[in-house]
Scaffold this motif. Structure first.
Motif, PDB file in Angstrom:
ATOM      1  N   THR A   5       0.869  -1.171   0.000  1.00 56.58           N
ATOM      2  CA  THR A   5       0.000   0.000   0.000  1.00 56.58           C
ATOM      3  C   THR A   5       0.906   1.219   0.000  1.00 56.58           C
ATOM      4  OG1 THR A   5      -1.727  -1.170   1.215  1.00 56.58           O
ATOM      5  CG2 THR A   5      -1.829   1.233   1.197  1.00 56.58           C
ATOM      6  N   LEU A   6       0.749   2.058  -1.002  1.00 52.31           N
ATOM      7  CA  LEU A   6       1.677   3.168  -1.212  1.00 52.31           C
ATOM      8  C   LEU A   6       0.934   4.497  -1.204  1.00 52.31           C
ATOM      9  CD1 LEU A   6       4.543   3.106  -3.789  1.00 52.31           C
ATOM     10  CD2 LEU A   6       3.174   5.163  -3.517  1.00 52.31           C
ATOM     11  N   SER A   7       1.440   5.428  -0.404  1.00 52.81           N
ATOM     12  CA  SER A   7       0.874   6.780  -0.332  1.00 52.81           C
ATOM     13  C   SER A   7       1.949   7.779  -0.737  1.00 52.81           C
ATOM     14  CB  SER A   7       0.387   7.084   1.087  1.00 52.81           C
ATOM     15  OG  SER A   7       0.043   8.455   1.223  1.00 52.81           O
ATOM     16  N   HIS A   8       1.628   8.649  -1.697  1.00 51.54           N
ATOM     17  CA  HIS A   8       2.555   9.675  -2.172  1.00 51.54           C
ATOM     18  C   HIS A   8       1.790  10.996  -2.144  1.00 51.54           C
ATOM     19  CE1 HIS A   8       5.290  11.238  -5.710  1.00 51.54           C
ATOM     20  NE2 HIS A   8       5.218  12.092  -4.686  1.00 51.54           N
ATOM     21  N   VAL A   9       2.159  11.868  -1.196  1.00 48.07           N
ATOM     22  CA  VAL A   9       1.469  13.145  -1.019  1.00 48.07           C
ATOM     23  C   VAL A   9       2.449  14.281  -1.263  1.00 48.07           C
ATOM     24  CG1 VAL A   9       0.131  14.598   0.532  1.00 48.07           C
ATOM     25  CG2 VAL A   9      -0.055  12.097   0.699  1.00 48.07           C
ATOM     26  N   THR A  10       2.083  15.185  -2.160  1.00 47.87           N
ATOM     27  CA  THR A  10       2.881  16.375  -2.445  1.00 47.87           C
ATOM     28  C   THR A  10       2.037  17.602  -2.130  1.00 47.87           C
ATOM     29  OG1 THR A  10       4.038  15.225  -4.230  1.00 47.87           O
ATOM     30  CG2 THR A  10       4.188  17.631  -4.197  1.00 47.87           C
ATOM     31  N   THR A  11       2.579  18.516  -1.326  1.00 51.23           N
ATOM     32  CA  THR A  11       1.842  19.710  -0.929  1.00 51.23           C
ATOM     33  C   THR A  11       2.677  20.955  -1.214  1.00 51.23           C
ATOM     34  OG1 THR A  11       0.718  18.499   0.846  1.00 51.23           O
ATOM     35  CG2 THR A  11       0.675  20.899   0.961  1.00 51.23           C
ATOM     36  N   TYR A  12       2.081  21.889  -1.972  1.00 52.61           N
ATOM     37  CA  TYR A  12       2.697  23.185  -2.248  1.00 52.61           C
ATOM     38  C   TYR A  12       1.953  24.227  -1.423  1.00 52.61           C
ATOM     39  CZ  TYR A  12       4.335  20.710  -6.446  1.00 52.61           C
ATOM     40  OH  TYR A  12       4.896  19.804  -7.313  1.00 52.61           O
ATOM     41  N   THR A  13       2.691  25.124  -0.751  1.00 50.37           N
ATOM     42  CA  THR A  13       2.050  26.179   0.040  1.00 50.37           C
ATOM     43  C   THR A  13       2.532  27.545  -0.440  1.00 50.37           C
ATOM     44  OG1 THR A  13       3.777  25.933   1.736  1.00 50.37           O
ATOM     45  CG2 THR A  13       1.710  24.741   2.082  1.00 50.37           C
ATOM     46  N   TYR A  14       1.618  28.552  -0.300  1.00 47.34           N
ATOM     47  CA  TYR A  14       1.879  29.903  -0.795  1.00 47.34           C
ATOM     48  C   TYR A  14       1.469  30.920   0.268  1.00 47.34           C
ATOM     49  CZ  TYR A  14       1.812  27.091  -5.040  1.00 47.34           C
ATOM     50  OH  TYR A  14       2.054  26.102  -5.975  1.00 47.34           O
ATOM     51  N   LYS A  15       2.039  32.123   0.189  1.00 48.14           N
ATOM     52  CA  LYS A  15       1.731  33.167   1.167  1.00 48.14           C
ATOM     53  C   LYS A  15       0.296  33.641   1.049  1.00 48.14           C
ATOM     54  CE  LYS A  15       6.388  35.114   1.597  1.00 48.14           C
ATOM     55  NZ  LYS A  15       7.226  36.330   1.386  1.00 48.14           N
ATOM     56  N   GLN A  16      -0.212  33.729  -0.165  1.00 47.31           N
ATOM     57  CA  GLN A  16      -1.579  34.143  -0.413  1.00 47.31           C
ATOM     58  C   GLN A  16      -2.119  33.331  -1.587  1.00 47.31           C
ATOM     59  OE1 GLN A  16       0.805  37.051  -0.460  1.00 47.31           O
ATOM     60  NE2 GLN A  16       1.546  36.068  -2.314  1.00 47.31           N
ATOM     61  N   PRO A  17      -3.443  33.347  -1.792  1.00 46.64           N
ATOM     62  CA  PRO A  17      -4.020  32.538  -2.864  1.00 46.64           C
ATOM     63  C   PRO A  17      -3.395  32.861  -4.226  1.00 46.64           C
ATOM     64  CG  PRO A  17      -5.741  33.303  -1.399  1.00 46.64           C
ATOM     65  CD  PRO A  17      -4.484  34.023  -0.981  1.00 46.64           C
ATOM     66  N   GLY A  71      -6.106  29.176  -4.640  1.00 38.65           N
ATOM     67  CA  GLY A  71      -5.856  28.614  -3.320  1.00 38.65           C
ATOM     68  C   GLY A  71      -4.464  28.961  -2.830  1.00 38.65           C
ATOM     69  N   SER A  72      -4.262  28.860  -1.523  1.00 38.20           N
ATOM     70  CA  SER A  72      -2.947  29.092  -0.932  1.00 38.20           C
ATOM     71  C   SER A  72      -2.236  27.769  -0.656  1.00 38.20           C
ATOM     72  CB  SER A  72      -3.078  29.885   0.371  1.00 38.20           C
ATOM     73  OG  SER A  72      -3.939  29.212   1.281  1.00 38.20           O
ATOM     74  N   ARG A  73      -2.870  26.685  -1.083  1.00 46.71           N
ATOM     75  CA  ARG A  73      -2.279  25.361  -0.889  1.00 46.71           C
ATOM     76  C   ARG A  73      -2.764  24.455  -2.017  1.00 46.71           C
ATOM     77  NH1 ARG A  73      -0.569  22.352   3.776  1.00 46.71           N
ATOM     78  NH2 ARG A  73      -1.014  24.230   4.982  1.00 46.71           N
ATOM     79  N   LEU A  74      -1.868  23.626  -2.521  1.00 47.42           N
ATOM     80  CA  LEU A  74      -2.229  22.622  -3.522  1.00 47.42           C
ATOM     81  C   LEU A  74      -1.703  21.277  -3.038  1.00 47.42           C
ATOM     82  CD1 LEU A  74      -3.259  21.679  -6.318  1.00 47.42           C
ATOM     83  CD2 LEU A  74      -0.998  22.280  -7.240  1.00 47.42           C
ATOM     84  N   THR A  75      -2.614  20.316  -2.884  1.00 54.77           N
ATOM     85  CA  THR A  75      -2.239  18.989  -2.409  1.00 54.77           C
ATOM     86  C   THR A  75      -2.591  17.948  -3.462  1.00 54.77           C
ATOM     87  OG1 THR A  75      -2.602  19.609  -0.096  1.00 54.77           O
ATOM     88  CG2 THR A  75      -2.550  17.262  -0.611  1.00 54.77           C
ATOM     89  N   ILE A  76      -1.622  17.122  -3.793  1.00 61.79           N
ATOM     90  CA  ILE A  76      -1.820  16.028  -4.747  1.00 61.79           C
ATOM     91  C   ILE A  76      -1.524  14.738  -3.995  1.00 61.79           C
ATOM     92  CG2 ILE A  76      -1.049  15.000  -6.919  1.00 61.79           C
ATOM     93  CD1 ILE A  76      -0.257  17.849  -7.797  1.00 61.79           C
ATOM     94  N   ASP A  77      -2.547  13.928  -3.833  1.00 61.26           N
ATOM     95  CA  ASP A  77      -2.481  12.743  -2.968  1.00 61.26           C
ATOM     96  C   ASP A  77      -2.761  11.494  -3.804  1.00 61.26           C
ATOM     97  OD1 ASP A  77      -2.737  10.767  -1.073  1.00 61.26           O
ATOM     98  OD2 ASP A  77      -4.137  11.853   0.207  1.00 61.26           O
TER      99      ASP A  77
END
Length: 313
Positions: A5-17, A71-77
């Motif tokens: 079972t494999l989980s690969h999560v990438t999260t980008y965060t930004y100061k504002q949207p 958005g101020s965050r982008l998550t790819i799961d």
């Protein structure tokens, strides 16, 4: 026959949207005789306006996501379940004419292998060539598989593995001179070295795990991993992982195969926002190996299930 079972999560965060441009996502493991994809779910937040799938020129599965939301965050799961059946390296069956080096690929195979034999990096002082030839037997025939195995284990033994989060890859000459690097640096060095000897080689991006279930016994875990495939007549594409000294696919899950590293980037995309908006990118890869089934228990095989929303893979 491990089930993973494999989980690969990438999260980008930004100061504002910010607004997100098109993103190209290549995290779905390849289906093959030695690895079978049982389940796959890709979840993206904020939810894209559209996701379409394609196969690139190498047969890799690529998701193209487009967005209308900010958005101020982008998550790819990405979550997948894989049945892995790596072959025994002792069963690598090379054609008689190719068991000793040098040899020439057949006229039927050569047209399709040429671009994978071509060198991709300049080597004006022939440093890579000289290093590669140290593995040849100058007093007689060189065993092909033994030579490639020796090169793989030499990189693991003689170079220092140094994780690096920054983008980019060292040139093969930089890696050779510095004697240190990441898995992608090692892969590109070995690719150029075997190409200098006339072999067809490709870059592989994927995941590494310990078949015994341990977390720290192999380098490159907790993130995406990179290694090499070399074409050997009779056995086809054989895996070589110079970071861990692995020959064969045991503990290696293929996601993308390419002629060069830039063609196998797991996730790439754009965004629009104020200068300096980008704060951080965090990547987490977690692999769980199912415990072995007792010999007295019947072995059951998980059946593929329908992918869940919001995105069907």
């Amino acid at each position: 026959m491990p089930f993973l079972t494999l989980s690969h999560v990438t999260t980008y965060t930004y100061k504002q949207p910010v607004s997100f441009g098109e993103h190209r996502i290549m995290v779905r493991p390849r289906e093959s005789f030695d690895q079978h994809l049982l389940e796959a779910t890709l979840t993206i937040d904020p939810e894209p306006s559209d996701v379409r799938w394609l196969q690139d020129v190498f047969g890799n599965a690529v998701a193209i996501a487009t967005f209308t939301r900010h958005g101020s965050r982008l998550t790819i799961d990405s979550k997948v379940r894989v049945q892995h059946e790596p072959g025994d390296v002792q069963h690598v069956d090379i054609e008689e004419y190719a068991r000793s080096y040098p040899f020439t690929y057949s006229s039927e195979e050569m047209p399709d292998l040429l671009r994978s034999i071509e060198r991709q990096h300049l080597d004006p002082q022939r440093e890579i060539d000289t290093w590669a030839r140290r593995f040849l037997n100058l007093e007689g025939a060189t065993d092909t598989l033994a030579m490639l195995t020796a090169m793989t284990t030499a990189i693991r033994r003689e170079f220092t593995y140094v994780p690096r989060a920054e983008k980019g890859t060292q040139t093969p000459i930089e890696t050779l001179r510095r004697r240190k690097g990441t898995c992608r640096d090692y892969a590109m060095l070995m690719i150029e070295a075997v190409r200098a000897l006339g072999f067809a080689a490709r870059f592989v991006s994927g995941y590494v795990y310990s078949p015994g279930g341990g977390r720290d016994s192999r380098k490159g875990g907790g993130n995406t991993h990179a290694w090499v495939r070399v074409y050997l007549p009779g056995s086809g594409w054989v895996e070589f992982d110079p970071t861990n000294g692995i020959v064969g696919s045991e503990g290696l899950i293929r996601v993308a195969i390419a002629r060069d590293i830039y063609q196998a980037v797991p996730i790439s995309g754009t965004y629009e926002g104020f200068p300096g908006s980008f704060l951080d990118m965090e990547v987490t890869v977690d692999i769980t190996v199912d415990p072995p089934v007792p010999s007295h228990s019947p072995l059951t095989t998980a059946s593929p299930v329908e992918n869940r929303e919001p995105i069907r893979c």
